[in-house]
Scaffold this active site. Structure first.
Site, PDB file in Angstrom:
ATOM      1  N   ASP A 188      26.279  -7.942  42.068  1.00  0.00           N
ATOM      2  CA  ASP A 188      26.241  -8.148  40.616  1.00  0.00           C
ATOM      3  C   ASP A 188      26.906  -9.450  40.220  1.00  0.00           C
ATOM      4  O   ASP A 188      26.633 -10.005  39.162  1.00  0.00           O
ATOM      5  CB  ASP A 188      26.876  -6.964  39.894  1.00  0.00           C
ATOM      6  CG  ASP A 188      25.957  -5.761  40.003  1.00  0.00           C
ATOM      7  OD1 ASP A 188      25.965  -5.110  41.066  1.00  0.00           O
ATOM      8  OD2 ASP A 188      25.191  -5.524  39.057  1.00  0.00           O
ATOM      9  N   ASN A 237      29.814  -5.621  43.951  1.00  0.00           N
ATOM     10  CA  ASN A 237      28.590  -4.806  43.980  1.00  0.00           C
ATOM     11  C   ASN A 237      28.969  -3.358  43.682  1.00  0.00           C
ATOM     12  O   ASN A 237      30.151  -3.028  43.495  1.00  0.00           O
ATOM     13  CB  ASN A 237      27.888  -4.938  45.338  1.00  0.00           C
ATOM     14  CG  ASN A 237      26.510  -4.306  45.311  1.00  0.00           C
ATOM     15  OD1 ASN A 237      25.726  -4.553  44.402  1.00  0.00           O
ATOM     16  ND2 ASN A 237      26.207  -3.445  46.266  1.00  0.00           N
ATOM     17  N   LYS A 238      27.977  -2.519  43.643  1.00  0.00           N
ATOM     18  CA  LYS A 238      28.157  -1.103  43.305  1.00  0.00           C
ATOM     19  C   LYS A 238      29.351  -0.495  44.036  1.00  0.00           C
ATOM     20  O   LYS A 238      29.551  -0.742  45.227  1.00  0.00           O
ATOM     21  CB  LYS A 238      26.856  -0.354  43.651  1.00  0.00           C
ATOM     22  CG  LYS A 238      26.854   1.128  43.398  1.00  0.00           C
ATOM     23  CD  LYS A 238      27.283   1.524  41.993  1.00  0.00           C
ATOM     24  CE  LYS A 238      26.492   0.825  40.918  1.00  0.00           C
ATOM     25  NZ  LYS A 238      27.185   0.881  39.579  1.00  0.00           N
ATOM     26  N   GLN A 285      21.918   6.187  42.066  1.00  0.00           N
ATOM     27  CA  GLN A 285      20.812   5.216  42.127  1.00  0.00           C
ATOM     28  C   GLN A 285      20.091   5.269  43.470  1.00  0.00           C
ATOM     29  O   GLN A 285      18.893   5.006  43.540  1.00  0.00           O
ATOM     30  CB  GLN A 285      21.338   3.786  41.907  1.00  0.00           C
ATOM     31  CG  GLN A 285      21.807   3.497  40.489  1.00  0.00           C
ATOM     32  CD  GLN A 285      23.298   3.713  40.339  1.00  0.00           C
ATOM     33  OE1 GLN A 285      23.883   4.555  41.012  1.00  0.00           O
ATOM     34  NE2 GLN A 285      23.922   2.981  39.440  1.00  0.00           N
ATOM     35  N   ARG A 339      27.181  -5.089  29.313  1.00  0.00           N
ATOM     36  CA  ARG A 339      27.786  -4.705  30.595  1.00  0.00           C
ATOM     37  C   ARG A 339      28.513  -5.937  31.144  1.00  0.00           C
ATOM     38  O   ARG A 339      27.952  -7.031  31.129  1.00  0.00           O
ATOM     39  CB  ARG A 339      26.726  -4.213  31.606  1.00  0.00           C
ATOM     40  CG  ARG A 339      26.219  -2.805  31.300  1.00  0.00           C
ATOM     41  CD  ARG A 339      25.406  -2.234  32.449  1.00  0.00           C
ATOM     42  NE  ARG A 339      26.245  -1.639  33.464  1.00  0.00           N
ATOM     43  CZ  ARG A 339      25.765  -1.173  34.631  1.00  0.00           C
ATOM     44  NH1 ARG A 339      24.477  -1.264  34.904  1.00  0.00           N
ATOM     45  NH2 ARG A 339      26.572  -0.628  35.520  1.00  0.00           N
ATOM     46  N   ARG A 345      18.849  -1.216  34.620  1.00  0.00           N
ATOM     47  CA  ARG A 345      20.085  -1.539  35.339  1.00  0.00           C
ATOM     48  C   ARG A 345      19.692  -2.353  36.574  1.00  0.00           C
ATOM     49  O   ARG A 345      18.523  -2.503  36.887  1.00  0.00           O
ATOM     50  CB  ARG A 345      20.922  -0.304  35.687  1.00  0.00           C
ATOM     51  CG  ARG A 345      20.265   0.992  35.953  1.00  0.00           C
ATOM     52  CD  ARG A 345      19.454   1.068  37.224  1.00  0.00           C
ATOM     53  NE  ARG A 345      20.167   0.545  38.369  1.00  0.00           N
ATOM     54  CZ  ARG A 345      19.596   0.060  39.443  1.00  0.00           C
ATOM     55  NH1 ARG A 345      18.260   0.019  39.546  1.00  0.00           N
ATOM     56  NH2 ARG A 345      20.287  -0.408  40.459  1.00  0.00           N
ATOM     57  N   GLY A 346      20.718  -2.892  37.252  1.00  0.00           N
ATOM     58  CA  GLY A 346      20.444  -3.831  38.333  1.00  0.00           C
ATOM     59  C   GLY A 346      20.576  -5.239  37.757  1.00  0.00           C
ATOM     60  O   GLY A 346      19.997  -5.523  36.697  1.00  0.00           O
ATOM     61  N   ALA A 347      21.332  -6.086  38.450  1.00  0.00           N
ATOM     62  CA  ALA A 347      21.717  -7.374  37.854  1.00  0.00           C
ATOM     63  C   ALA A 347      20.538  -8.221  37.347  1.00  0.00           C
ATOM     64  O   ALA A 347      20.524  -8.635  36.183  1.00  0.00           O
ATOM     65  CB  ALA A 347      22.576  -8.152  38.856  1.00  0.00           C
TER      66      ALA A 347
END
Ligand code: MRU
Length: 350
Positions: free
Chosen positions: A237, A247-248, A196, A89, A46-48
């Site tokens: 993201d 973003n998150k 996270q 995603r 995960r993570g762009a």
């Protein structure tokens, strides 16, 4: 070790299984691009930027899996794989960006033989991964200018080596400032519901010996209002052409409280995360994940049975709350519409 990489001998995509951290450090290997897509959806990776690299290596697998003996058949199989990978995603644009980059290589008119296309795809995916590490280092260098000796930095989600191929974005800035000998402290948002911050960012900071405290997400406003935060650093993201930043989930709230308290708010964003096709943030697709992520913690139900929950994984911070955007070509300030376009152009100029 890189977060996601190609194993040349085994012809497999390998990645650190981020679902097991910090309790266990495990590497998983995939031989089927559909498993790579599933690994992205289920957040093994995960993570762009890490998702982008994983998808690129996924397409390399798809090319190897294809039985096609001719160029057209292979390109058709790659299109099918691209559709499946792109759907893994929706919010991080790095996924579609990486897939499109590899498809462009596959379609090069000079590549007529299927073996040449497969080799070119592997080379491109490796290049993309190597570039990611190098540009994260450059972003870290630019962003570290913003950090003063003695600063306390508020950070959300995980944006470190685990969120990229290596080094990271916002956390990469923190690593760079630490490397420069600046005495810094990090307040780490735990980042419900996937944690996270608690699981991954705390793990990365501990490994590097950087001073930090884990805080409940709800405590961030208190620390900002009471003068205990100098700067807020986050990742993104997808950043729209006007500087609106997805973003998150929870980032928007941080940005609003930061502005209210006169605290600078900087997203750290590689140009591969900037989507100039989208005029503003309301056009960014926001992933909504399963309600079990909110209703349970490590398999334990935390609410009465039978209730429902909502679980948007990202939010959009309007650009008016953004002080500046750190990219690999420097720090971009308003007007973002003009300056982001220039940064993307500069980054793509050899
Ligand atoms: O749902 P995740 O863990 O993939 O979300 C990650 C983030 O929101 C990061 O901040 C973002 O990808 C940018 S950092 C590389």
């Amino acid at each position: 070790m890189r977060t996601v990489f190609w194993d040349d001998e085994a012809n497999l995509v390998k990645m650190i299984d981020q679902r097991q951290l910090p309790w266990a450090f495990a590497v998983v290997a995939w031989a089927d691009y559909k498993d790579v897509a599933r690994a992205i959806t289920e957040m093994y990776v995960r993570g762009a930027p890490a998702i982008g690299a994983a998808a690129a290596f996924g397409l390399v697998l798809a090319a190897q899996q294809s039985q096609a003996a001719h160029r057209d058949g292979l390109l058709q199989d790659l299109e099918t794989a691209a559709t499946i990978l792109n759907a893994a995603r929706p919010t991080a644009v790095n996924l579609a960006w990486a897939v499109a980059r590899l498809l462009r290589v596959a379609a090069r008119p000079d590549l007529t033989d299927v073996h040449d296309i497969r080799a070119a795809l592997l080379h491109e995916a490796q290049t993309l991964a190597d570039e990611d590490v190098a540009l994260n280092r450059r972003m870290g260098f630019h962003g570290a200018e913003l950090i003063n000796d003695g600063d306390t930095i508020l950070h959300h989600c995980n944006t470190g080596a685990l969120a990229a191929v290596d080094w990271g974005t916002a956390l990469g800035v923190i690593f760079a400032a630490h490397e420069q000998g600046k005495k810094i402290h990090v307040l780490v948002d735990e980042t419900r519901p996937r944690l996270q911050g608690a699981r991954l960012t705390a793990w990365e900071l501990q490994q590097r010996g950087i001073s930090f405290d884990l805080i409940a997400d709800n405590a961030a406003g208190h620390f900002m209002r009471t003068g205990q935060v100098n700067i807020v650093l986050v990742g993104s993201d997808r950043t729209a052409a006007n500087g609106d930043v997805a973003n998150k989930i929870g980032t928007y709230k941080l940005a609003v409280v930061a502005k209210e308290n006169g605290i600078p708010f900087y997203p750290v964003v590689p140009t591969s995360t900037i989507d100039l096709n989208l005029a503003h943030g309301d056009l960014i697709p926001i992933e909504e994940r399963g309600m079990e992520e909110v209703l349970t913690v490590f398999g334990h139900t935390i609410a009465p049975t039978g209730i429902t929950a909502r679980n948007p994984a990202f939010d959009v911070t309007p650009h008016r709350y953004v002080t500046g955007i750190v990219t690999e070509v420097g720090i971009v300030y308003p007007p973002f519409v003009k300056h982001l376009q220039e940064a993307v152009k500069q980054a793509s100029t050899p």
